[in-house]
Design an enzyme around this catalytic site. Structure first.
Site, PDB file in Angstrom:
ATOM      1  N   ASP A 535       0.823  -1.323   0.025  1.00  0.00           N
ATOM      2  CA  ASP A 535       0.149  -0.014   0.066  1.00  0.00           C
ATOM      3  C   ASP A 535       0.931   1.069  -0.099  1.00  0.00           C
ATOM      4  O   ASP A 535       2.148   1.132   0.443  1.00  0.00           O
ATOM      5  CB  ASP A 535      -0.749  -0.165   1.088  1.00  0.00           C
ATOM      6  CG  ASP A 535      -0.330  -0.245   2.594  1.00  0.00           C
ATOM      7  OD1 ASP A 535       0.546   0.743   2.756  1.00  0.00           O
ATOM      8  OD2 ASP A 535      -0.285  -1.166   3.287  1.00  0.00           O
ATOM      9  N   GLU A 615      20.625 -21.927 -19.386  1.00  0.00           N
ATOM     10  CA  GLU A 615      19.977 -21.079 -18.298  1.00  0.00           C
ATOM     11  C   GLU A 615      20.886 -20.260 -17.765  1.00  0.00           C
ATOM     12  O   GLU A 615      20.674 -18.951 -17.543  1.00  0.00           O
ATOM     13  CB  GLU A 615      19.446 -21.807 -17.270  1.00  0.00           C
ATOM     14  CG  GLU A 615      18.023 -22.723 -17.879  1.00  0.00           C
ATOM     15  CD  GLU A 615      17.529 -23.521 -16.830  1.00  0.00           C
ATOM     16  OE1 GLU A 615      16.398 -23.910 -16.736  1.00  0.00           O
ATOM     17  OE2 GLU A 615      18.464 -24.084 -15.873  1.00  0.00           O
TER      18      GLU A 615
END
Ligand code: DGJ
Length: 730
Positions: A535, A615
């Site tokens: 928030d 990877e």
């Protein structure tokens, strides 16, 4: 720009693109006259209609005039018990037991700059802000309400808060005090309400519904803003979309219980209120005392959600985040949580860090499990001493080993919590929230410390400080892994127990502020089981927040999409993790995981030693690419090009540099299909008059063409493929 018409008592707040207006009317009620596209001004109260409406009562001052009713008048801060039956902003309980509240205008003041709210998060800044304070009073209750408005014209942002002061000689109780009340009138707009909802590991999923008669609300009574609903909502016109239509976003800068409620009233005039949830809220104000609500912030856009979001992003980046690395690149990090959980040794950590360092990763974060006897999540929270079994010699031995790899060191903590199996709990069982005569409810087998109490906070902070002072620590991950229950504080009398939820949040803010003050160079990442406390309040203390415990790249498309409606990309913690994904079991290509995490604070959450050579190469080039593009990603304007909730073939988004000379387009395809159709993606935000090159391609294309004709989509083979286009002007 704020314009005062003293004679007619009209207050007009102009931003670059919008106008907001209120007026003290003939009954001294502060009425809301307008919020929308910028207009030239004047007294807009002619828009308010008056008519006798049955069962809408008339205040005594209206005499025989039955057309004047608080029930039908648009107001700036609604009351209750005296004629307005709609959502209240303020509920007072006086010593005589009355629950009435009637506010009338008594004065105002205008200031350069932005007001501040001591002890609470708030937007900040200098001369680019203006403040209007309008004072209302309830003469019978002897209560004064100062409504604060901050105007940041360039960002179309208006902030609001209310300071409620007991000016009488008796105690009174606040049962509700909203931060924002926004009335619409004229029934001219058919609104949809957009909210962001979900659960642990699937946060901020967008929901859009038309307002229906009555009240629709979302909120949290969990003590935190929660995974389940976010304290950010949008009211918009029915046909508003990403790049068109009127919409108003409202964010609450608060990390505890909140309520956002929208009401479609009898006359089809809508009201939105936003503030602390009234559930178990009851605050006593002694004579002379004041209560200040958290701040709310609104952006009104006449050009759809995209522009609204970009204005929020800019305002948050420039006027809310207190980032020790502002203007500089945040280090690319590696976190050991998903790789090891609690099962690690110093050598194992150094091994993980070592593989990461070779790829250019710059910060190693040691997650949960380093303290007490924390071999699982049943013990040790509160005992913030290094577990010598796992880390012999403590941080003094470990941190230099990480530093030798050329990396910075960061650490995980969960200061608000205590395990029953901990020395702290054994010494201070009463420091955990819990009501007399009841055994407490556990969450993740832990209890919540009573952060409303200073001595509890002081102890925890002291312990934290010892850790932070013991080694060269550059980053802290502040976690919080349960909802509040048993909310009762041993330090408060019975009549003040309705204050505990809010005092808890104030205590949390107090401690975070101290941390920020004492360690201005430490980067703090907020976390609450992922995105349970994402928030605008937390962002003031923790300039980045771990977006979700769900690191699956495909779910993240939706989580990050929802989050982006208010919060900037630069605040969203996002990491590449191993496959099959720990939360969903899904396997996605390494490239795709990188593209998704790159639209966040970028890092890794895996043991790179276990990667294949291919990877590892991919990770190395991702790190290099992020280092090259971080400014564009973090400070660029963000465009959502598609909606991942629609069943389209791909999700796409774009960052454009403020001068519009550079852009990065990211695309992730959904499930593969045979014989895919030919598709083009229309770009956004470019300068129509510039020609752009696309990295890796011959030629250049005009901005207007790329935005209208688009760019042909490749036809990848396999599920969940991703690619990026890096454009730069010639
Ligand atoms: C929840 C967090 O979201 C995770 O990233 C991890 O830090 C765990 N807590 C550790 O307990």
């Amino acid at each position: 720009m704020i314009i005062l018409d003293e004679k007619n008592r009209v207050f007009t707040l102009h931003t670059h693109g919008t106008t907001y207006q209120m007026k003290a009317d003939r009954h001294d009620v502060l009425v809301h006259t307008y919020y929308g596209p910028r207009v030239s001004g004047g007294d807009l109260s002619y828009l308010i209609q008056y008519a006798d409406r049955g069962f809408s009562p008339n205040p005594s001052g209206a005499g025989r005039d039955r057309t004047y009713s608080l029930d039908t008048t648009p107001q700036e801060y609604s009351t209750c018990g005296v004629g307005d039956f709609r959502l209240p902003s303020l509920e007072l309980e006086l010593e005589d037991g009355s629950l009435l509240c009637d506010l009338r205008y008594t004065g105002h003041r205008l200031e350069k700059g932005k007001y501040s709210l001591p002890g609470l998060p708030a937007f900040f800044g200098g001369e680019e802000w203006e403040t209007l304070a309008v004072t209302l009073s309830d003469a019978a209750a002897q209560v004064e309400v100062e409504l604060l408005y901050g105007v940041l014209a360039e960002r179309d942002l208006i902030t609001r808060a209310a300071r409620i002061t007991n000016r009488g000689s008796r105690k009174l109780r606040l049962r509700q005090a909203a931060s924002l009340c926004l009335d619409f009138h004229g029934g001219d707009r058919d609104h949809d309400l957009i909210t962001f909802n979900g659960c642990h590991a699937m946060e901020r999923c967008l929901d859009r519904s038309p307002l229906r008669p009555g009240i629709q609300s979302v909120g949290s009574v969990r003590g935190t803003s929660s995974h389940h609903h976010n304290p950010f909502v949008i009211l918009c016109e029915k046909d508003a979309g990403e790049d068109h239509g009127l919409c108003i976003g409202a964010a609450l800068l608060y990390s505890g219980n909140f309520q956002a409620a929208a009401e479609r009233t009898q006359l089809e005039n809508d009201r939105l209120t936003l503030g602390i949830h009234p559930f178990h809220f009851c605050w006593t104000l002694a004579p002379g005392e004041a209560f200040v609500t958290p701040e709310a912030a609104m952006v009104c856009s006449t050009r759809g959600f995209g522009e609204m979001s970009r204005q929020f992003h800019r305002a948050i980046r420039e006027h809310l985040l207190r980032d020790p690395l502002a203007g500089r690149r945040h280090p690319v990090l590696i976190n050991n949580w998903e790789a090891t959980e609690f099962d690690f040794t110093a050598d194992k950590l150094v091994e993980i860090a070592g593989a990461a360092a070779k790829l250019g990763i710059e910060l190693f974060v040691m997650d949960d499990g380093w303290f007490g006897k924390r071999d699982d999540d049943y013990s040790s929270l509160g005992d913030w001493q290094v577990d010598q079994r796992k880390l012999p010699g403590g941080l003094t031995a470990l941190v230099p080993r990480i530093r030798e790899l050329g990396m910075q060191f960061g650490i995980w903590v969960e200061p608000e919590m205590v395990s029953q199996d901990s020395d702290l709990y054994r010494q201070h069982p009463d420091w955990a929230l819990g009501a007399p005569g009841r055994s407490q409810t556990l969450g993740r087998s832990q209890l919540v410390l009573d952060f409303s109490r200073r001595e509890v906070r002081e102890h925890v902070y002291g312990e934290l400080k010892k850790v932070l002072d013991s080694a060269d620590i550059r980053y802290v991950k502040w976690d919080m892994n349960r909802s509040l229950t048993d909310v009762w504080s041993a330090a408060l009398p019975p009549e003040r127990q309705g204050e505990v939820y809010h005092r808890y949040v104030l205590g949390l803010y107090d401690m975070l502020e101290q941390l920020h003050r004492d360690y201005p160079n430490i980067l703090i990442e907020g976390c609450s089981g992922g995105g349970g406390r994402f928030d605008a309040g937390m962002l003031y203390y923790t300039p980045q927040i771990w977006c979700s415990d769900n690191t699956d790249a495909i779910d993240r498309l939706r989580i990050q999409y929802g989050t982006s409606f208010c919060y900037p990309v630069a605040t969203m913690g996002a990491h590449v993790s191993a496959v099959p994904n720990a939360q969903t079991g899904r396997t996605t290509p390494m490239e795709t995981r990188g593209v998704v995490a790159m639209s966040g604070t970028f890092g890794y959450e895996m043991d790179l030693n276990k990667c294949t050579a291919a990877e590892t190469d991919t990770a190395a080039s991702q790190v290099a690419e992020y280092k090259k593009l971080w400014r564009l990603i973090g400070e660029g304007d963000y465009y959502r090009l598609t909606d991942p909730w629609r069943d389209g073939p791909f999700t796409a988004w774009e960052q454009v540099s403020p001068d519009r000379r550079e852009a990065l387009v990211s695309v992730v395809t959904h499930a593969a299909r045979a014989t895919p159709p030919f598709l083009a993606l229309r770009l956004a935000g470019l300068d129509p008059d510039l020609r752009y090159r696309v990295e890796g391609r011959e030629g250049s294309w005009p901005g207007d063409l790329l935005m209208n004709g688009g760019w042909p989509m490749p036809m990848p083979v396999g599920d969940y493929q991703a690619f990026q286009l890096h454009l730069y002007a010639e």
